[in-house]
Design an enzyme around this catalytic site. Structure first.
Site, mmCIF file in Angstrom:
data_model
loop_
_atom_site.group_PDB
_atom_site.id
_atom_site.type_symbol
_atom_site.label_atom_id
_atom_site.label_comp_id
_atom_site.label_asym_id
_atom_site.label_seq_id
_atom_site.Cartn_x
_atom_site.Cartn_y
_atom_site.Cartn_z
ATOM 1 N N SER A 107 3.442 0.640 -7.941
ATOM 2 C CA SER A 107 4.826 0.858 -8.347
ATOM 3 C C SER A 107 5.768 0.727 -7.164
ATOM 4 O O SER A 107 5.413 1.032 -6.021
ATOM 5 C CB SER A 107 4.954 2.261 -8.943
ATOM 6 N N LYS A 130 0.763 6.975 -6.574
ATOM 7 C CA LYS A 130 0.663 5.525 -6.350
ATOM 8 C C LYS A 130 0.416 5.220 -4.871
ATOM 9 O O LYS A 130 -0.356 4.318 -4.537
ATOM 10 C CB LYS A 130 1.919 4.818 -6.858
ATOM 11 N N TYR A 177 4.504 11.544 -9.078
ATOM 12 C CA TYR A 177 4.100 10.231 -9.594
ATOM 13 C C TYR A 177 4.066 9.208 -8.472
ATOM 14 O O TYR A 177 3.075 8.489 -8.289
ATOM 15 C CB TYR A 177 5.047 9.769 -10.699
#
Length: 310
Positions: A97, A126, A122
């Site tokens: 991402s 990643k 989040y």
């Protein structure tokens, strides 16, 4: 296909068959269960490549429920890599991402931009995921391509498959389309005081079909031994930034509806602006986007209307 159906439906298989004419093997399996993952790879020893999409992906939810994100996004990755490491050779495509860049200093963002401290759990998963894959590739026969998505939106133009989040959508476009059909009262726009053209956050919105095609190209690159390094990284975006209000305007254009929204306070974890430099993906990977923002919004709206008409 492996999926625990925590945020999807087995009915997606019908759409895949309708579009492709092929029915994929599907197993309902939770990748957080190590024994289940081991059993799957024992039964399917002919697997030479994996595209790993299985992760929770909502910034806001990760802030309020970080342990869910660390368990789901990290454990599942480790268990898959442990099985691939046993093979003589394996190819791995990772859904990463643009959040790994945090608030980048320069726009557009290229693959050499520094990895900033994550602004959400989040984003941190990643970053950690990329580090794990890089470390494993150094001591195994796993080759990997890390695809750093910007903001995927839209549905297949046939409206046979599309985005159908369970519960209240955590992403902008499905919330817009659900509001358009009357399922939600109005959209909350988180902040209009950012230093952007209209005060709202800017993102690079990429049609999900363009994104899917990039995965096919990336996996073929590895299977045909065309990769130049064991780990390769590519940004996947359009190279164009659109504000939240511009996305709303696009929806109003394709739906011919006036759209209800309300400006509220900023949301924790949101960066001001992020859009991709696509030069490397265009030139090295041999891929580029084909669809516009309006086309992506039109496909999302067509899908939403079909789903709600059932």
């Amino acid at each position: 296909i492996i999926d625990n159906l925590s945020n999807s439906s087995v009915s997606v298989l019908k759409g895949i068959v309708s579009i492709t004419g092929k029915e994929p093997i599907f197993e309902k399996l939770d990748l957080r269960e190590k024994i289940s993952v081991q059993d799957f790879f024992l039964r399917h020893q002919d697997i030479s490549g994996v595209i790993h999409f299985a992760a929770s992906k909502a910034v806001g939810e990760s802030v309020t429920n970080p342990l869910l994100y660390y368990e789901n996004n990290i454990s599942s990755l480790v268990y898959i890599l442990q099985e691939l490491e046993k093979k003589e050779k394996a190819q791995f495509i990772f859904s990463s991402s643009c959040t790994v860049y945090g608030q980048a200093d320069v726009m557009p963002i290229d693959e050499n931009a520094p990895i900033k401290p994550a602004m959400s759990p989040y984003g941190n998963t990643k970053q950690i995921g990329e580090e794990i894959i890089t470390d494993v590739s150094k001591v195994s026969n796993i080759n990997a391509i890390l695809l750093r998505y910007f903001n995927p939106i839209g549905s297949h133009p046939s409206a046979e498959i599309g985005e159908l989040p369970i519960g209240v959508p955590q992403n902008l476009v499905p919330f817009i389309t659900q509001t358009g059909v009357g399922l939600r009262k109005e959209l909350m726009v988180y902040g209009n005081d950012y230093p952007t053209v209209d005060g709202t956050c800017i993102r690079d919105y990429i049609h999900v079909v363009d994104l899917a095609k990039a995965h096919v190209v990336a996996l073929q690159r590895l299977l045909e031994n065309k990769n130049e390094e064991k780990i390769e990284i590519f940004n996947l975006g359009t190279g164009v930034g659109s504000s939240v209000l511009e996305v709303i305007a696009s929806f109003e254009k394709v739906s011919t509806k006036l759209f209800p929204y309300k400006i509220v306070d900023r949301r924790e974890g949101d960066v001001t602006m992020a859009y991709a430099s696509t030069n490397k993906a265009n030139e090295v990977l041999g891929w580029k986007t084909e669809s516009s923002l309006d086309e992506a919004m039109e496909s999302a709206w067509k899908w939403e209307q079909k789903v709600r008409s059932k």
